[in-house]
Scaffold this motif. Structure first.
Motif, mmCIF file in Angstrom:
data_model
loop_
_atom_site.group_PDB
_atom_site.id
_atom_site.type_symbol
_atom_site.label_atom_id
_atom_site.label_comp_id
_atom_site.label_asym_id
_atom_site.label_seq_id
_atom_site.Cartn_x
_atom_site.Cartn_y
_atom_site.Cartn_z
ATOM 1 N N THR A 56 1.089 -1.163 0.003
ATOM 2 C CA THR A 56 -0.004 -0.080 0.052
ATOM 3 C C THR A 56 0.998 1.111 0.014
ATOM 4 O OG1 THR A 56 -1.758 -1.173 1.178
ATOM 5 C CG2 THR A 56 -1.785 1.165 1.055
ATOM 6 N N LEU A 57 0.693 2.015 -0.984
ATOM 7 C CA LEU A 57 1.701 3.202 -1.327
ATOM 8 C C LEU A 57 1.141 4.509 -0.461
ATOM 9 C CD1 LEU A 57 2.097 2.547 -5.330
ATOM 10 C CD2 LEU A 57 3.779 1.933 -3.452
ATOM 11 N N GLY A 58 1.102 4.364 0.554
ATOM 12 C CA GLY A 58 0.682 5.509 1.494
ATOM 13 C C GLY A 58 -0.739 5.938 1.383
ATOM 14 N N ASP A 59 -1.190 6.782 2.567
ATOM 15 C CA ASP A 59 -2.565 7.496 2.760
ATOM 16 C C ASP A 59 -3.450 6.164 2.973
ATOM 17 O OD1 ASP A 59 -1.517 9.811 2.623
ATOM 18 O OD2 ASP A 59 -2.935 10.482 1.068
ATOM 19 N N ILE A 60 -3.089 5.424 4.060
ATOM 20 C CA ILE A 60 -3.780 4.399 4.502
ATOM 21 C C ILE A 60 -5.207 4.972 5.172
ATOM 22 C CG2 ILE A 60 -4.310 2.295 6.233
ATOM 23 C CD1 ILE A 60 -0.664 3.238 4.874
ATOM 24 N N ILE A 61 -5.031 6.078 5.697
ATOM 25 C CA ILE A 61 -6.413 6.862 6.420
ATOM 26 C C ILE A 61 -6.248 8.165 5.788
ATOM 27 C CG2 ILE A 61 -6.267 5.347 8.590
ATOM 28 C CD1 ILE A 61 -4.854 8.129 9.899
ATOM 29 N N ASP A 62 -7.269 8.684 5.815
ATOM 30 C CA ASP A 62 -7.678 10.240 5.522
ATOM 31 C C ASP A 62 -7.168 11.095 6.618
ATOM 32 O OD1 ASP A 62 -8.883 12.019 3.428
ATOM 33 O OD2 ASP A 62 -9.928 12.640 5.110
ATOM 34 N N GLY A 63 -7.559 10.549 7.717
ATOM 35 C CA GLY A 63 -6.893 11.323 8.994
ATOM 36 C C GLY A 63 -7.716 10.584 10.121
ATOM 37 N N GLY A 64 -7.077 11.118 11.516
ATOM 38 C CA GLY A 64 -7.865 10.487 12.582
ATOM 39 C C GLY A 64 -7.293 9.411 13.085
ATOM 40 N N TRP A 65 -6.569 9.296 14.333
ATOM 41 C CA TRP A 65 -5.794 8.103 14.685
ATOM 42 C C TRP A 65 -6.599 6.865 14.886
ATOM 43 C CZ3 TRP A 65 -0.928 6.885 15.142
ATOM 44 C CH2 TRP A 65 -0.412 5.878 15.956
ATOM 45 N N GLU A 66 -7.941 7.293 15.172
ATOM 46 C CA GLU A 66 -9.245 6.048 15.280
ATOM 47 C C GLU A 66 -9.422 5.423 13.952
ATOM 48 O OE1 GLU A 66 -11.025 9.666 14.360
ATOM 49 O OE2 GLU A 66 -9.537 9.211 15.768
ATOM 50 N N SER A 67 -9.145 5.843 13.055
ATOM 51 C CA SER A 67 -9.439 5.670 11.428
ATOM 52 C C SER A 67 -8.262 4.298 11.435
ATOM 53 C CB SER A 67 -8.976 6.539 10.554
ATOM 54 O OG SER A 67 -9.746 7.488 10.516
ATOM 55 N N PHE A 68 -7.149 4.095 11.892
ATOM 56 C CA PHE A 68 -6.520 2.882 11.697
ATOM 57 C C PHE A 68 -7.241 1.805 12.582
ATOM 58 C CE2 PHE A 68 -2.803 6.023 11.685
ATOM 59 C CZ PHE A 68 -2.461 5.796 10.430
#
Length: 284
Positions: A56-68
Motif C-alpha cells: 500500500t503506497l501510503g495514505d492508509i487513512i484520510d486522518g484521525g488516529w481512530e481510523s487505523f
C-alpha cells in the motif's frame, strides 16, 4: 519478442485508500468512508492469486488516529505478506501520535528494503521534510518551508504544503542501498508515496535530486508511487514511473493492481479505474 515463461512472482498494489468515517468530499470526488468496502473487495481479489506480497503506497487513512482501528482489521483478511508506505494523510493525527504512525502499522521502520527473487524493493518514507510529519518546532518543518520557497521562486508546480521530501540521512541510505543492489545483481524497484516524474503539482519537493540519483543506476526498473489520485506514467533513462490511481476517489469504482514480474517485462493488470500496462525491461 516477449518470452512465454511464467512470471518470477506477482505482487498487489493499492494506493491511497484514505479511509475515515467522514462525509464525501464532492469537490475532490473522494469518498473516504467507502474505502473499507473497496479495500475488502481488492483483498478478496488478491486472495484469489498467488502473490508474493501486497504493498500500500501510503495514505492508509484520510486522518484521525481512530481510523487505523477500522482499516487495519480489513488488512488482517489478506492471506499474503503486506508492506506499507507512509503518506501525508497518515500524519493527519493528533500531535502526540506523530511519532507512532509507523509502529501503529507494524512497519519495521519508516523506510526499509527487502529482497525477493532477484529483485530489491526499496520503500521510502517521503514525509521526513514536511509541514505535517515532524513535530511542531522541529527544524525539518523550516527546511520544508525553505524547499517550497525555492521551488515557488523557480516556477515549479509542486511547491505545496501537501508535498514533502526525504532527509539527507535517508537519501544517503537510499544511495547505499542502490549500490548494494547493483553489486548483488538485483533489479530494483523504488517505492514512495510521492511521485517524482513526470513533472506534476503532486511531486515530491526533492524530485530533481531523486531523479538525478536514479538516473545513475540502470538496474532501477521502476518507481512506484501514489499521492496524485489521477495517476500518471512516464519513462526516463529506462526507468518506468508508475503513479497509481487513488482508491478513495469516486463513489463506486475501485482502483488497484496486480504486477506480474517476468525476466523481460512487467505486466500490470489494472482493476477498476486502474490501467493495465505491458512494460518491457531495458536490456532484457
Amino acid at each position: 519478442m516477449l518470452s512465454p515463461s511464467a512470471p518470477l512472482f506477482r505482487f498487489g498494489v493499492v494506493a491511497d485508500p484514505q479511509y475515515a468515517a467522514l462525509e464525501p468530499n464532492f469537490s475532490l470526488n473522494r469518498y473516504p468512508a467507502k474505502s473499507l468496502a473497496k479495500l475488502a473487495e481488492a483483498i478478496a481479489e488478491f486472495n484469489r492469486h498467488d502473490l508474493a506480497f501486497v504493498v500500500t503506497l501510503g495514505d492508509i487513512i484520510d486522518g484521525g488516529w481512530e481510523s487505523f482501528d477500522a482499516v487495519l482489521p480489513v488488512y488482517e483478511t489478506l492471506r499474503h505478506e503486506r508492506h506499507f508506505l507512509l503518506g501525508n494523510h497518515d500524519f493527519a493525527v493528533a500531535a502526540e501520535h506523530l511519532t507512532k504512525v509507523a509502529n501503529r502499522l507494524g512497519m519495521p521502520s519508516a523506510f526499509y528494503d527487502f529482497a525477493h527473487a532477484g529483485y530489491r524493493f526499496i520503500a521510502l518514507d517521503g514525509n521526513e521534510i514536511s509541514l505535517f510529519a515532524p513535530p511542531e518546532g522541529d527544524p525539518r518543518r523550516a527546511e520544508a518551508k525553505a524547499l517550497m520557497k525555492a521551488l515557488h521562486e523557480a516556477g515549479a508546480p509542486n511547491s505545496h504544503r501537501w508535498n514533502a521530501a526525504v532527509s539527507d540521512t535517508q537519501y544517503t541510505w537510499l544511495a547505499a542501498k542502490l549500490l548494494e543492489a547493483k553489486v548483488a545483481g538485483e533489479k530494483t524497484i523504488v517505492m514512495n508515496h510521492y511521485p517524482i516524474f513526470p513533472r506534476n503539482s503532486h511531486n515530491a519537493l526533492d524530485s530533481d535530486r531523486m531523479l538525478t540519483l536514479l538516473a545513475e543506476h540502470d538496474h532501477v526498473v521502476a518507481y512506484l508511487s501514489g499521492h496524485n489520485h489521477e495517476g500518471n506514467f512516464g519513462v526516463m533513462d529506462g526507468t518506468y514511473f508508475l503513479n497509481f490511481k487513488g482508491m478513495v476517489d469516486t463513489e463506486d469504482s475501485n482502483a488497484y493492481s496486480i504486477v506480474s514480474v517476468y525476466e523481460d517485462r512487467l505486466e500490470i493488470a489494472g482493476f477498476g479505474r486502474e490501467e493495465s500496462r505491458l512494460l518491457t525491461l531495458q536490456g532484457a
